[in-house]
Motif scaffolding. Structure first.
Motif, PDB file in Angstrom:
ATOM      1  N   ASN A  36       0.825  -1.215   0.000  1.00  0.00           N
ATOM      2  CA  ASN A  36       0.000   0.000   0.000  1.00  0.00           C
ATOM      3  C   ASN A  36       0.858   1.264   0.000  1.00  0.00           C
ATOM      4  N   GLY A  37       2.160   1.101  -0.226  1.00  0.00           N
ATOM      5  CA  GLY A  37       3.047   2.252  -0.313  1.00  0.00           C
ATOM      6  C   GLY A  37       3.870   2.505   0.932  1.00  0.00           C
ATOM      7  N   MET A  38       3.625   1.765   2.003  1.00  0.00           N
ATOM      8  CA  MET A  38       4.396   1.985   3.222  1.00  0.00           C
ATOM      9  C   MET A  38       5.843   1.548   3.024  1.00  0.00           C
ATOM     10  N   HIS A  39       6.777   2.450   3.303  1.00  0.00           N
ATOM     11  CA  HIS A  39       8.195   2.147   3.203  1.00  0.00           C
ATOM     12  C   HIS A  39       8.973   3.224   3.950  1.00  0.00           C
ATOM     13  N   ALA A  40      10.286   3.123   3.882  1.00  0.00           N
ATOM     14  CA  ALA A  40      11.192   4.146   4.416  1.00  0.00           C
ATOM     15  C   ALA A  40      10.881   4.461   5.876  1.00  0.00           C
ATOM     16  N   MET A  41      10.812   5.756   6.215  1.00  0.00           N
ATOM     17  CA  MET A  41      10.644   6.163   7.608  1.00  0.00           C
ATOM     18  C   MET A  41       9.287   5.745   8.155  1.00  0.00           C
ATOM     19  N   ASP A  42       8.267   5.733   7.324  1.00  0.00           N
ATOM     20  CA  ASP A  42       6.950   5.298   7.781  1.00  0.00           C
ATOM     21  C   ASP A  42       6.983   3.838   8.226  1.00  0.00           C
ATOM     22  N   SER A  43       7.738   3.025   7.507  1.00  0.00           N
ATOM     23  CA  SER A  43       7.856   1.613   7.862  1.00  0.00           C
ATOM     24  C   SER A  43       8.609   1.448   9.180  1.00  0.00           C
ATOM     25  N   ILE A  44       9.654   2.252   9.384  1.00  0.00           N
ATOM     26  CA  ILE A  44      10.417   2.176  10.636  1.00  0.00           C
ATOM     27  C   ILE A  44       9.536   2.563  11.824  1.00  0.00           C
ATOM     28  N   SER A  45       8.763   3.630  11.669  1.00  0.00           N
ATOM     29  CA  SER A  45       7.864   4.057  12.749  1.00  0.00           C
ATOM     30  C   SER A  45       6.813   2.991  13.047  1.00  0.00           C
ATOM     31  N   TYR A  46       6.258   2.413  12.003  1.00  0.00           N
ATOM     32  CA  TYR A  46       5.247   1.361  12.168  1.00  0.00           C
ATOM     33  C   TYR A  46       5.869   0.136  12.847  1.00  0.00           C
ATOM     34  N   MET A  47       7.117  -0.151  12.496  1.00  0.00           N
ATOM     35  CA  MET A  47       7.845  -1.271  13.095  1.00  0.00           C
ATOM     36  C   MET A  47       7.902  -1.141  14.607  1.00  0.00           C
ATOM     37  N   PHE A  48       8.239   0.051  15.096  1.00  0.00           N
ATOM     38  CA  PHE A  48       8.333   0.236  16.545  1.00  0.00           C
ATOM     39  C   PHE A  48       6.960   0.126  17.208  1.00  0.00           C
ATOM     40  N   SER A  49       5.928   0.600  16.541  1.00  0.00           N
ATOM     41  CA  SER A  49       4.589   0.528  17.134  1.00  0.00           C
ATOM     42  C   SER A  49       4.096  -0.910  17.244  1.00  0.00           C
ATOM     43  N   LYS A  50       4.477  -1.766  16.310  1.00  0.00           N
ATOM     44  CA  LYS A  50       3.996  -3.149  16.298  1.00  0.00           C
ATOM     45  C   LYS A  50       4.886  -4.111  17.096  1.00  0.00           C
ATOM     46  N   LEU A  51       6.166  -3.791  17.215  1.00  0.00           N
ATOM     47  CA  LEU A  51       7.091  -4.745  17.843  1.00  0.00           C
ATOM     48  C   LEU A  51       7.542  -4.349  19.240  1.00  0.00           C
ATOM     49  N   LYS A  52       7.153  -3.184  19.706  1.00  0.00           N
ATOM     50  CA  LYS A  52       7.679  -2.683  20.979  1.00  0.00           C
ATOM     51  C   LYS A  52       7.379  -3.592  22.171  1.00  0.00           C
ATOM     52  N   ASP A  53       6.310  -4.386  22.086  1.00  0.00           N
ATOM     53  CA  ASP A  53       5.941  -5.257  23.206  1.00  0.00           C
ATOM     54  C   ASP A  53       6.289  -6.726  22.964  1.00  0.00           C
ATOM     55  N   GLN A  54       7.109  -7.008  21.950  1.00  0.00           N
ATOM     56  CA  GLN A  54       7.422  -8.394  21.581  1.00  0.00           C
ATOM     57  C   GLN A  54       8.663  -8.961  22.278  1.00  0.00           C
ATOM     58  N   LYS A  55       9.264  -8.193  23.175  1.00  0.00           N
ATOM     59  CA  LYS A  55      10.437  -8.649  23.939  1.00  0.00           C
ATOM     60  C   LYS A  55      11.580  -9.087  23.019  1.00  0.00           C
ATOM     61  N   ILE A  56      11.845  -8.272  22.003  1.00  0.00           N
ATOM     62  CA  ILE A  56      12.929  -8.522  21.059  1.00  0.00           C
ATOM     63  C   ILE A  56      14.177  -7.778  21.522  1.00  0.00           C
ATOM     64  N   ASP A  57      15.286  -8.478  21.614  1.00  0.00           N
ATOM     65  CA  ASP A  57      16.557  -7.837  21.939  1.00  0.00           C
ATOM     66  C   ASP A  57      17.252  -7.327  20.680  1.00  0.00           C
ATOM     67  N   TRP A  58      17.340  -8.208  19.675  1.00  0.00           N
ATOM     68  CA  TRP A  58      18.038  -7.873  18.431  1.00  0.00           C
ATOM     69  C   TRP A  58      17.105  -8.081  17.252  1.00  0.00           C
ATOM     70  N   LEU A  59      17.044  -7.075  16.373  1.00  0.00           N
ATOM     71  CA  LEU A  59      16.161  -7.161  15.207  1.00  0.00           C
ATOM     72  C   LEU A  59      16.997  -7.056  13.938  1.00  0.00           C
ATOM     73  N   ILE A  60      16.873  -8.064  13.092  1.00  0.00           N
ATOM     74  CA  ILE A  60      17.496  -8.049  11.765  1.00  0.00           C
ATOM     75  C   ILE A  60      16.468  -7.486  10.789  1.00  0.00           C
ATOM     76  N   MET A  61      16.862  -6.519  10.012  1.00  0.00           N
ATOM     77  CA  MET A  61      15.990  -5.979   8.964  1.00  0.00           C
ATOM     78  C   MET A  61      16.546  -6.429   7.617  1.00  0.00           C
ATOM     79  N   ALA A  62      15.728  -7.095   6.811  1.00  0.00           N
ATOM     80  CA  ALA A  62      16.192  -7.589   5.511  1.00  0.00           C
ATOM     81  C   ALA A  62      15.057  -7.500   4.500  1.00  0.00           C
TER      82      ALA A  62
END
Length: 268
Positions: A37-63
């Motif tokens: 739907n066009g989500m990418h770049a900084m919008d994707s990074i912001s969305y990433m934090f909103s969705k993963l902040k409670d997942q107890k992730i220490d290290w995140l690989i972005m690929a």
């Protein structure tokens, strides 16, 4: 499954993702942001934090989906070095390393990176991050003398640079990786090396063109054919999609157009 390490892809081409994801590191949770739907770049990074902040992730690989792992386990050695050296971000500079990326060497390109997600999530403030889309001359002091490619230390080419500039201004350390052009008949694909200089992954670029452009489809398929695959059933990723993103983005653009017009009128 290692619950403290996860991998996230913002995907615009799911056909290519179905071929690249089985090559991802095993034993870690896969997440996907649906970027069709066009989500990418900084919008994707912001969305990433909103969705993963409670997942107890220490290290995140972005690929991205056009990343093809040759030796996926090498990411774990990168993480080990990041832990030992107190690094927050790992990736390839967006200038001076990859021949066709001649932008800012103080930031990385998001096609592949590793983040100390737990550390960054504690600091995350979207409003403050977005204020960092600027560069001050002489602000950063990286030794760029060994870079073989072109670059611009003043480039603001990518809107997500603010994320990395923000982290640098927070005093966070970056572990920069090297990359080469491995094929004589393909000047686009890059080979990314791990922290010890070992071949870790290919990045083919042009994921959007896969299946739509004959030249890039053949080129990417040729690289896929060079990668050894193990026969195993891939665990389906957890997929996130902001169903209202395109509408909200359109409204935001219209709002800023009207606002800029009003500002122009008031200046007269």
């Amino acid at each position: 499954m290692n619950k403290n390490i996860a991998i996230l892809s913002t995907v615009v081409n799911f056909d290519l993702y179905q071929k690249s994801a089985p090559l991802f590191p095993k034993g870690i949770q896969k997440y996907v942001i649906d970027g069709r739907n066009g989500m990418h770049a900084m919008d994707s990074i912001s969305y990433m934090f909103s969705k993963l902040k409670d997942q107890k992730i220490d290290w995140l690989i972005m690929a991205d989906e056009d990343v093809l792992f040759l030796n996926p386990d090498f990411v774990f050695s990168c993480i080990e070095q990041m832990e030992k050296g107190n690094y927050t971000v790992c990736g390839v500079r967006d200038g001076g390393v990859i021949p066709h990326r001649i932008q800012n060497p103080y930031a990385i390109n998001t096609f592949f990176s590793i983040l100390n997600f737990k550390e960054i999530a504690l600091l995350w403030n979207q409003r403050e991050v977005l204020k960092n889309q600027y560069i001050s001359k002489g602000e950063f002091h990286d030794d760029l003398s060994l870079l073989t490619g072109d670059y611009s230390t003043e480039s603001l080419f990518e809107p997500y640079y603010c994320f990395y500039f923000w982290l640098r201004r927070q005093g966070k350390k970056f572990l920069f990786l090297e990359a080469t052009v491995p094929f004589e008949d393909d000047s686009i694909t890059n080979l990314v090396l791990d922290n010890s200089g070992n071949a870790m992954l290919y990045h083919t670029w042009y994921a959007r063109s896969y299946g739509a452009n004959e030249k890039h489809t053949k080129r990417i398929d040729a690289v896929i054919g060079k990668v050894q695959k193990e026969a195993y059933e891939m665990t389906p990723p957890i997929i996130f999609k902001d169903a209202n993103y395109a509408f909200k983005k359109s409204c935001s653009k219209q709002y800023h157009r009207v606002l800029n017009k009003l500002k122009s009128i008031l200046k007269k």
